[in-house]
Design an enzyme around this catalytic site. Structure first.
Site, PDB file in Angstrom:
ATOM      1  N   THR A   1       0.861  -1.186   0.000  1.00  0.00           N
ATOM      2  CA  THR A   1       0.000   0.000   0.000  1.00  0.00           C
ATOM      3  C   THR A   1       0.895   1.232   0.000  1.00  0.00           C
ATOM      4  O   THR A   1       1.618   1.486   0.967  1.00  0.00           O
ATOM      5  CB  THR A   1      -0.916   0.017   1.236  1.00  0.00           C
ATOM      6  OG1 THR A   1      -1.788  -1.095   1.170  1.00  0.00           O
ATOM      7  CG2 THR A   1      -1.735   1.303   1.297  1.00  0.00           C
TER       8      THR A   1
ATOM      9  N   LYS B   1      -7.684   1.406  -2.575  1.00  0.00           N
ATOM     10  CA  LYS B   1      -7.248   0.941  -1.261  1.00  0.00           C
ATOM     11  C   LYS B   1      -7.299   2.076  -0.238  1.00  0.00           C
ATOM     12  O   LYS B   1      -7.762   1.889   0.894  1.00  0.00           O
ATOM     13  CB  LYS B   1      -5.814   0.397  -1.371  1.00  0.00           C
ATOM     14  CG  LYS B   1      -5.153   0.014  -0.057  1.00  0.00           C
ATOM     15  CD  LYS B   1      -5.639  -1.336   0.467  1.00  0.00           C
ATOM     16  CE  LYS B   1      -5.200  -1.578   1.903  1.00  0.00           C
ATOM     17  NZ  LYS B   1      -4.207  -2.603   2.049  1.00  0.00           N
TER      18      LYS B   1
END
Lengths: 300, 300, 300, 300
Positions: free
Chosen positions: B96, B171
């Protein structure tokens, strides 16, 4: 069979009356809207010309009214319910009102040897029709015990939270949570769309992940994602912005008295208030219309 | 069978490698943690002494690393992956990181005739172990097609959101939603408790009502309500406050570039930041420890 | 007399050049706007056909440009200022840019044996004209000492805050404070008016009390209270909403890197962002137009 | 010379009494604190054993009490001021209470043929001592006219804002502004310090720029910058956090009834509430102690 007076035959009250009738209780009803009264009569209720005449002689009175001022007037005005019902009558207020108002009413009821419960509901009109409402109840255990079979004729779950007012406290907590979910979901969807994401796919991803929540799943604020949601019919119906602002005001009030900090709830409150300020007609739209504040070009 | 290099064998990377091995792929792995490398080797992977040696000759490289700075260094440093992998290698970054970093990396990959995808995951360590992860993928359709069978060996859902960087965008949106749910839930539970309600019953009510959300249901921040939740073991494990603050910083960044307003997300960000400021050890607790900011006397 | 190159002849740069000329310095100038260049030439400056030709042979270069991307390009591009100025040249950037950009530029300057300062200003166009600007300076003490007489030709106060980037930090802090003052003042005035108070009398009271602040006193957002304020001429001129949103983004960035909590600054940022979202033309209005978000019916 | 009853001899009330005595009015006073009463007597006031006995026969009654509940009890209780003062007595409440309470009191006064004004003050204990208070007055013009000479013996400015309650509205607006200034200033100073700036120099810069405000200039929350400020003596004295939270609650209340959005004021309210939650003793510190929430390591 219990003889019940039911005051307030709106979108919630009318189906609640129908379910009580199905359970073979004797209902005397009142509402200012004569059409609603006629419908209740058609299902087997007896019409009365006033709150007081509906309640005279009833073993229980149930009120389902729009706001605390109306509730307090119906019970407290001279010649109102407190003055005319028989001692030991059980009074159940299913309206959503301030916890402090519920406490004040219960105290006055006690002085008159009456029993009173605050019993606001969740489940919406669907729950009212299907007799699947949840009741959040505040009041004495003995009164709750007496109310139980009656409430179960209209719903399926009873949460007894504590003393009078605590039913309203729980309802307000839930509605603040609901407002945070809705405003937060609208905010995240707009954030995605402003960065080029498809709101439908973003919804699908978050539903399967740690972002899942009631608004995203059952009340999606982006038009066209949930066919059945208010967002897909011009934000009509549902739960009005103005009512959510009212409930967030009640939440701010209990935060103040309980000395709790609600930075996120207060931000949600002001986001809805900015939305209502922007255009007067917004107040009567479903609260998912907050999506338009975050994405003004939105059609649908 | 595909020859895959896998860089980063943490709590997520290691089980992902195991699932690729189960699907009969040839894995060469690297991590600075030699214990993790040993475990991967015990399952059938080949160990390499560096990122570069792991990747030399691989058809695909998968990276699963803690943050964007590390990811960029691994790919971009002189003699790094960009310099040593063969043309047409498929590079999949599952970390991420900032969307802008993902875009920058993909542009450099393209210049070198490499294929690159950003493919961050949701599902946590459980999903990594059970091969039930969801992948949020950004990049060219051809590259996604090529990656599909490999990703499906590690997960069950692939969302192709658009161009490079869009996987990271999704995300970040989800994680901002998650932060709002957690801080909002902690806020509402404290609001109830400050007014005398039982947090367990309030949880039960909201789970059945319009306040339901992932945090309330699967990650309850009040100690003792969910036996399996971090809140019931001193807020250990889970998703650290410091990492959530990092992700909320990424959300603020895409709000800025996308010209989106995020009043609620920004308030959540600052609530977590105030929590981390209050006591340094808070940064490494599970993010549900935000409950303590709202209710400092909390034990458990 | 110092030979100075001055790049950027906008509303601020042009009067700064004039004041340097009045102090008998030799100025070579460049701007893409040939009208501005002509005006500077009329006052005694020498025109150059490019940044580079303006700077070649100068002892000092001063840049006053709209944003960080432009500043970085002018200095860093191939054949840009870093490539062509003589060793030991003093570079002074008076633009408002990200602190991290200022640090990056200074590091590159140092590698080339150049001296660089970030020296953003406060005081507005009035201060530029009257040579009463304040400079917030970051960089080495020796460089600040060298810059001092030049800066004092354009302003009256020099604050040396520390290493490179710290001038920008101070500027961003001040501008976040300014945004809070403006949005807060607009909010309070609308709160009063919504409750029936006269905004002029409320202004007068707060000016004499603990609510007094720069926005209330010198930049009143309610039309008609300050004749000279942008609010009294349709919110034209002044400091644009879009620029304030940019600066609040820089503030959010340093909050992130400095691990500071800015709940109020972040709320102000999002309030301005909601204002800009509402109608595109709002971005170019003076930031006091935020009054319209709080009181949409506002005319004037 | 007017015969005035003065109820409430706190830090404000006592010096106000002294100034009325200096103007040769006849004062009869009451307070539960006998020390304060003695001091007033030493200056020439007459002591009474109760509110009622102080007020019997007075032409005017002035109340200066800690909160709305006390004010309402003093006036409204059976045998309270409303029951015992002579018709046409002028009642001036200088306390800071809810506007709705002020309206309710004024209505009851009117029914009894009494005149009532809400006249909260600004200027603090210094203003009370120097007779330089400002009065924010709500009520009928005739009553204001009658009050004017008396108020001018205690202050220098009278703002007549409109009908009863409007004095309180203005006071609450100002105090919300003050809270925003204080929390905003503390936030910006911590932002600077977290990024390495010197709070003293940052203060100096902002005082000369667009960030200037009352808190920065006269009530600096960073210890050691203003020698005379509460921050420089352990945050003792000044205006207590708990009182500011109370006033911000009143602001939230008028935002609700006036349908105004106060996102920044509400954030400030919750920032102060989080501060008070963190440690109980914070409630009684000066509100500039909010600096500690933003920078917990702060000593002094």
């Amino acid at each position: 069979m219990t003889h019940i007076a039911f005051i307030g035959l709106g979108n919630m009250g009318l189906p609640m009356v129908e379910n009580l009738l199905k359970a073979h209780h004797a209902l005397t009803v009142f509402d200012v809207d004569s059409d609603a009264v006629e419908k209740a009569v058609a299902r087997g209720a007896l019409a009365a010309p006033s709150n007081q005449e509906a309640s005279a002689g009833a073993e229980m009175v149930i009120t389902m009214l729009p706001n605390g001022n109306i509730v307090r007037r119906v019970y407290e005005e001279t010649g109102g319910l407190f003055d005319i019902v028989a001692p030991e009558t059980l009074l159940i207020d299913c309206s959503t009102i301030a916890s402090a108002d519920a406490v004040a009413l219960a105290n006055k009821a006690r002085e008159r040897n009456l029993f009173m419960l605050d019993a606001p509901v969740s489940g919406g009109t669907r729950g009212a029709q299907d007799a699947t409402l949840s009741f959040m109840v505040g009041g004495d255990t003995a009164a709750v015990k007496r109310a139980r079979p009656i409430l179960l004729a209209m719903g399926k779950a009873i949460f007894h939270l504590g003393a009078n007012g605590s039913g309203q406290l729980a309802k307000i907590c839930n509605n603040m949570m609901c407002a945070i979910l809705m405003a937060g979901t609208a905010e995240v969807l707009a954030l995605g769309v402003c960065n080029g994401l498809d709101p439908r796919m973003l919804t699908e991803i978050m539903r399967k992940s740690t972002g899942n929540n009631f608004a995203l799943e059952h009340w999606n604020p982006w038009p066209g994602i949930d066919e059945g949601a208010p967002a897909s019919r011009g934000f009509a119906g549902g739960f009005q912005v103005g009512l959510m602002i009212k409930d967030l005001g009640l939440a701010a009030e209990i935060a103040r008295t309980g000395k709790a900090a609600i930075p996120i709830g207060a931000t949600a409150q002001n986001v809805f208030q900015l939305h209502a300020l922007g255009r007067t007609e917004n107040s009567v739209l479903d609260m998912s219309s907050i999506q338009r504040l975050y994405y003004p070009g939105l059609t649908g």
